[in-house]
Design an enzyme around this catalytic site. Structure first.
Site, PDB file in Angstrom:
ATOM      1  CG  ASP B  92      -0.289   0.038   2.517  1.00 12.54           C
ATOM      2  OD1 ASP B  92       0.935   0.257   2.562  1.00 12.54           O
ATOM      3  OD2 ASP B  92      -0.968  -0.111   3.544  1.00 12.54           O
ATOM      4  CG  ASP B 286      -6.059  -5.437   1.727  1.00  8.25           C
ATOM      5  OD1 ASP B 286      -6.643  -4.635   0.978  1.00  8.25           O
ATOM      6  OD2 ASP B 286      -5.687  -5.141   2.871  1.00  8.25           O
ATOM      7  CB  CYS B 324     -12.422 -26.082   7.545  1.00  9.06           C
ATOM      8  SG  CYS B 324     -10.802 -25.358   7.220  1.00  9.06           S
ATOM      9  CB  CYS B 326      -7.180 -25.575   7.100  1.00  8.68           C
ATOM     10  SG  CYS B 326      -7.488 -25.360   8.863  1.00  8.68           S
ATOM     11  CB  CYS B 329     -10.215 -28.105  10.358  1.00  8.80           C
ATOM     12  SG  CYS B 329     -10.754 -26.446  10.873  1.00  8.80           S
ATOM     13  CG  HIS B 355      -9.539 -22.139  10.877  1.00 12.50           C
ATOM     14  ND1 HIS B 355     -10.071 -23.156  10.115  1.00 12.50           N
ATOM     15  CD2 HIS B 355     -10.548 -21.247  11.045  1.00 12.50           C
ATOM     16  CE1 HIS B 355     -11.342 -22.905   9.864  1.00 12.50           C
ATOM     17  NE2 HIS B 355     -11.654 -21.754  10.419  1.00 12.50           N
TER      18      HIS B 355
END
Lengths: 392, 392
Positions: B92, B286, B324, B326, B329, B355
């Site tokens: 940015d 974002d 989920c 991931c 999880c 997560h």
């Protein structure tokens, strides 16, 4: 998988290359065990521990008893399942912590009354209670509840602690072996009762005390050997005494211990000290140093200690330790590590802990290799020389 | 690798499936960019980011300028090398932070005088300075320095910010394209000067302002399009206005922007809002939400938000989100995550951040899939329904 300990080679120095088999895998010894105080090795995921080759880690009975509670962990299937760690776990007895961390209220032959460092609540820890907790946690190796004393401690005080520690070891063993269900026979040699534990293969190690008094260390070891445990620890070291004295006590105790059982020196040590304990015939060690120091920015390298907050690293593009092949040293610069620490970033703790644990594990791997090739003395002197040359 | 943006498919809703090519890899759009404020996505290693499939992350010019300093990062080879991140980086301009974080001293047409939130030191940030910093950082996508205003802001104030933002965008573009070495020709279409940057392929996006005033948003977009940038952002949203108004502003701006350039809405949003922006024709977003909330124990799941410190999770053996896949999880229980948070363990921040970022990336993956199959409307309504059913 049954508990087993096999010695593959003994070095002329007394060092032993071995293999310890537990219900959760084989451990190459001499082994360094990272400390997972509250069910996590601070700063490392279990995935990272596996990638680092960790075969066994330590859990703290005192911490887990207070939070989240051993009954909760037991109901959730034991500590392995709770923290999702497939490797081996050793739990301490809580003894060291109640004598050092908690607000100690009263020590009697029966046990210890203390107040929690978390909320001041009062608790009573006995040998039986310590085993009950460790059975709920379901570690592969449980430790007897022992009386830990300060250094220096005079002869009478150390002798009293030896006496009490032996009596407590006997009570721990008896409680561990006692059948919880009617009609079951007690088990042998310090193996705990399958019905009571979340880990039927759990075994129990005794702990040698005796302060800095060689004859008390011998006497403590002999009394515990008479009780027949599958493994023995040497406790009450690295509490302020000189390193040479610490090694002397470990060696004296080891002489009295059966050669075919694993030996564990609790709470040691600095990188340059590990081989010294191995030369005393020690097979296992644990220490919070790599993780605790990491969080303070103190990093261990083959050229000695690095304080990563030091401004001299701010523009340094080199890896932390050019002789280290861990993920951190393969990937990041000193400048980046220094920036993360200065900015108080979580990644500082993650990467610093990762490297320090990798460094300790790497030393132990090299020690095992040196024993295999009969070159432990050479390894030690080269290691020491590099640290003294100190180019970081 | 040259900068390129290709639209693979447009959904009836206006959503676009695309592919953005940068000097550091291809980004599938619509894309969610995790925020790496100070050169690290808080709580995640770069290894974890790669495993999560992150293709682009955001770095904050304001933070990196103050610490460790853009010149230092430039001398160390740029931000990619500094943080050892092989993927793409967007920086940015520092505008949002100086208007919101720092102690703002004076805003003039020339630039902004502010005091650092770290040490109170005084700094002067101008459009030119912002580009100079971003060139030293060497991000793949740099942003123009814009005037960020609060919500609500009246018409005159918003119109003033539009005027200044256009003028600053022109100055940013000019500074970025100006040859630093004699005899070099300026480059085209907002691509910054190779000689000045640690990333010769760096390009520059403009930022549409205009507050909550649709005609000002249109006017801002038209003025910036006249200056011809390779990509456009919509800034000044998610600053307190209702979500519907935020989407309206994004849609109004998007209508004025060239179809063949990527569109980026800055600083959004909640999981259930992401598809709404995509339907406005937005390609990039974002937000700090996944990582910031993770550190506070607020976890995003397919059944809505979970506050992991809640005692109802203390004995819950289920994964955080059963839908989920991931690492967290797949591996850990709610009971364990709750314990780690209560015990203030570093691993709590690591796993929670992992997560939450995985969850945001997974939503974007499903959005891309839904666009490919022409089913974005169905995806949104199912997603919303599950959150409203809320079984966690």
């Amino acid at each position: 998988m049954e508990f087993d300990f096999e010695i593959l080679k003994t070095d002329p120095t007394g060092a032993r290359l071995g293999r310890l088999t537990t219900p959760h895998g084989v451990i190459d010894t001499p082994a360094f065990m990272p400390v997972g105080t509250a069910g996590t090795v601070k700063g490392l995921t279990q995935q990272a521990l596996s990638e680092l080759g960790v075969q066994i880690l330590l859990g703290n009975t005192y911490h887990l008893y207070l939070r989240p509670g051993h009954e909760r962990i037991g109901q959730l299937g034991g500590l392995h399942r709770f923290m999702s760690w497939p490797g081996a776990i050793l739990t301490d007895s809580g003894g060291f912590q109640v004598f050092s961390l908690a607000d100690l209220r009263k020590v009697t032959d029966d046990g210890v009354v203390f107040r929690s460092h978390l909320d001041g609540s009062e608790h009573f820890l006995t040998p039986e209670k310590s085993i009950e907790i460790q059975q709920a946690l379901g570690s592969d190796i449980a430790m007897v509840f022992d009386e830990c004393i300060e250094y220096p401690a005079d002869y009478a005080r150390a002798a009293g602690a030896v006496k009490r520690t032996t009596e407590w070891a006997r009570r721990c063993r008896e409680y561990a072996l006692a059948p919880r269900n009617e009609g079951r026979a007690p088990m042998e040699s310090g193996r705990t009762n399958a019905e009571a534990s979340t880990n039927p293969g759990q075994i129990l190690f005794a702990i040698v005390q005796g302060g800095a008094h060689a004859d008390l260390r011998r006497e403590s070891a002999r009394q515990l050997v008479d009780l027949d445990f599958p493994g023995y620890a040497v406790g009450g070291l690295a509490v302020g005494e000189p390193h040479a004295l610490s090694c002397e006590m470990a060696a004296v105790a080891a002489e009295e211990l059966p050669k075919d059982r694993p030996r564990y020196v609790m709470g040691v040590g600095f990188p340059e000290q590990l081989a010294d304990y191995v030369r005393c015939g020690v097979d296992m060690m644990d220490c919070v140093l790599p993780t605790r120091n990491a969080r303070n920015g103190c990093l261990f390298t083959s050229a000695g200690r690095v304080n990563i907050r030091n401004a001299i690293y701010a523009d340094d593009p080199r890896p932390l330790d050019e002789r280290c092949s861990c993920m951190v040293c393969r990937t990041y610069s000193r400048a980046y590590l220094r920036h993360l620490f200065q900015a108080n970033e979580i990644l500082a703790s993650i990467l610093n802990s990762h490297h320090n644990v990798a460094f300790f594990l790497d030393i132990m791997g090299k020690i095992r290799q040196a024993i295999a090739f009969g070159e432990l003395a050479e390894f030690s002197s080269e290691f020491q020389a590099r640290i003294e040359a100190g180019e970081s």
